[in-house]
Design an enzyme around this catalytic site. Structure first.
Site, PDB file in Angstrom:
ATOM      1  N   GLU A 208       0.852  -1.183   0.000  1.00 51.01           N
ATOM      2  CA  GLU A 208       0.000   0.000   0.000  1.00 51.01           C
ATOM      3  C   GLU A 208       0.886   1.230   0.000  1.00 51.01           C
ATOM      4  O   GLU A 208       2.093   1.144   0.250  1.00 51.01           O
ATOM      5  CB  GLU A 208      -0.948   0.008   1.208  1.00 51.01           C
ATOM      6  N   HIS A 246      -4.337   3.023   6.992  1.00 52.01           N
ATOM      7  CA  HIS A 246      -3.313   2.553   7.925  1.00 52.01           C
ATOM      8  C   HIS A 246      -2.320   3.643   8.297  1.00 52.01           C
ATOM      9  O   HIS A 246      -1.987   4.504   7.497  1.00 52.01           O
ATOM     10  CB  HIS A 246      -2.545   1.373   7.307  1.00 52.01           C
TER      11      HIS A 246
END
Length: 288
Positions: A208, A246
């Site tokens: 990511e 996140h």
């Protein structure tokens, strides 16, 4: 064969008597995992569905031969729980807990590195599953089957999606490493293990935006991995300069973007999908 977790794994759950610990212990048992003990200080002699509870990890290991710990304790107690597992020389410690203060993670990570006897997975991760063999964490066991793909992912939900998309082929092991800024097991650790596993034929790597873990993994793949690797990087549509999801997903300028990570992976010979489904289709093409 699978990596790090197999039919011989004996799991203990730290925090098994809590609501999350009890719920996921039952799900792990239902999936076929061999859960042999729980650990909750002050609750020795209790049990969950007949699985005995001990006051500490060392006592549980001595009595049951447990060789995997899954940590379901609240964030403020997580550092102590992990360090207790390290002190007991637990070979594998899977830290599911999210919201652990980063300075606590930094301390228990270094504590484990210094000891040199415990592999950490996580924190803030879904855990690890070797379908048909064992399951340590919160990954659903009924969305795929045993097979010959290895999966390593920063994202929990994308782990599940990829397992489902490639369920016709199945997986040797799926590892959710977590998306926090400091984690134990990395993409590179899993890539090395899958490369050395004779029962893994191909690898899916999910990253990511933010940080440089995927770029470092690309360099490792280029030099050390001969098996086909398919990649996906979450965040192709994310605006630059924004923190997305996140804690680890922070973009700075062009470095850390999905495009930059995809470029690094493709330069290393990795086929990169622009969506999870596109990545799954690339793997289907390779295996077909």
């Amino acid at each position: 064969m699978a990596i790090w977790l197999n039919e011989d794994s004996k799991i203990l759950v730290q925090g098994m008597t809590g609501s999350e610990g009890t719920k996921h212990t039952r799900l792990m048992v239902a999936s076929g995992a061999n859960v042999v003990a729980g650990v909750t200080p002050g609750k020795a002699g209790a049990d969950v569905d007949g699985i005995p509870v001990f006051n500490d990890v060392a006592a549980a290991m001595a009595a049951t031969g447990a060789n995997v710990s899954v940590v379901f304790v609240p964030p403020k107690f997580a550092k102590g729980a992990v360090e207790e597992a390290v002190d007991a020389k637990m070979p594998l410690c899977v830290v599911i807990t999210e919201g652990i203060p980063i300075h606590d993670t930094a301390q228990f990570f270094q504590y484990a590195v210094n000891a040199g006897t415990t592999r950490l997975i996580g924190p803030n991760c879904p855990g690890i599953i070797s379908p048909g063999k064992s399951n340590a964490g919160i990954i659903p066991s009924d969305i795929t089957k045993p097979g010959r793909i290895g999966l390593v992912s920063k994202s929990g939900t994308l782990t599940y999606q990829m397992m489902y998309e490639l369920r016709a082929f199945g997986f040797s092991t799926c590892v959710g490493i977590g998306g926090d800024p400091i984690i134990g097991t990395t993409h590179i650790d899993a890539l090395e293990a899958f490369q050395n596993d004779p029962e893994t034929d191909a690898i899916v790597m999910i990253g990511e935006i933010g940080g440089d873990a995927e770029e470092r993994a690309a360099a490792y793949i280029k030099d050390h991995v001969t098996k086909p690797v398919v990649g996906y990087v979450a965040g192709f549509t994310a605006p630059e300069g924004k923190t997305m999801g996140h804690a680890g997903a922070i973009v700075s300028g062009s470095s850390g973007t999905a495009a930059a990570k995809a470029e690094a992976l493709e330069a290393a010979g990795v086929k990169v999908g622009r969506t999870p489904s596109a990545a799954a289709e690339l793997m289907r093409q390779i295996l077909s």
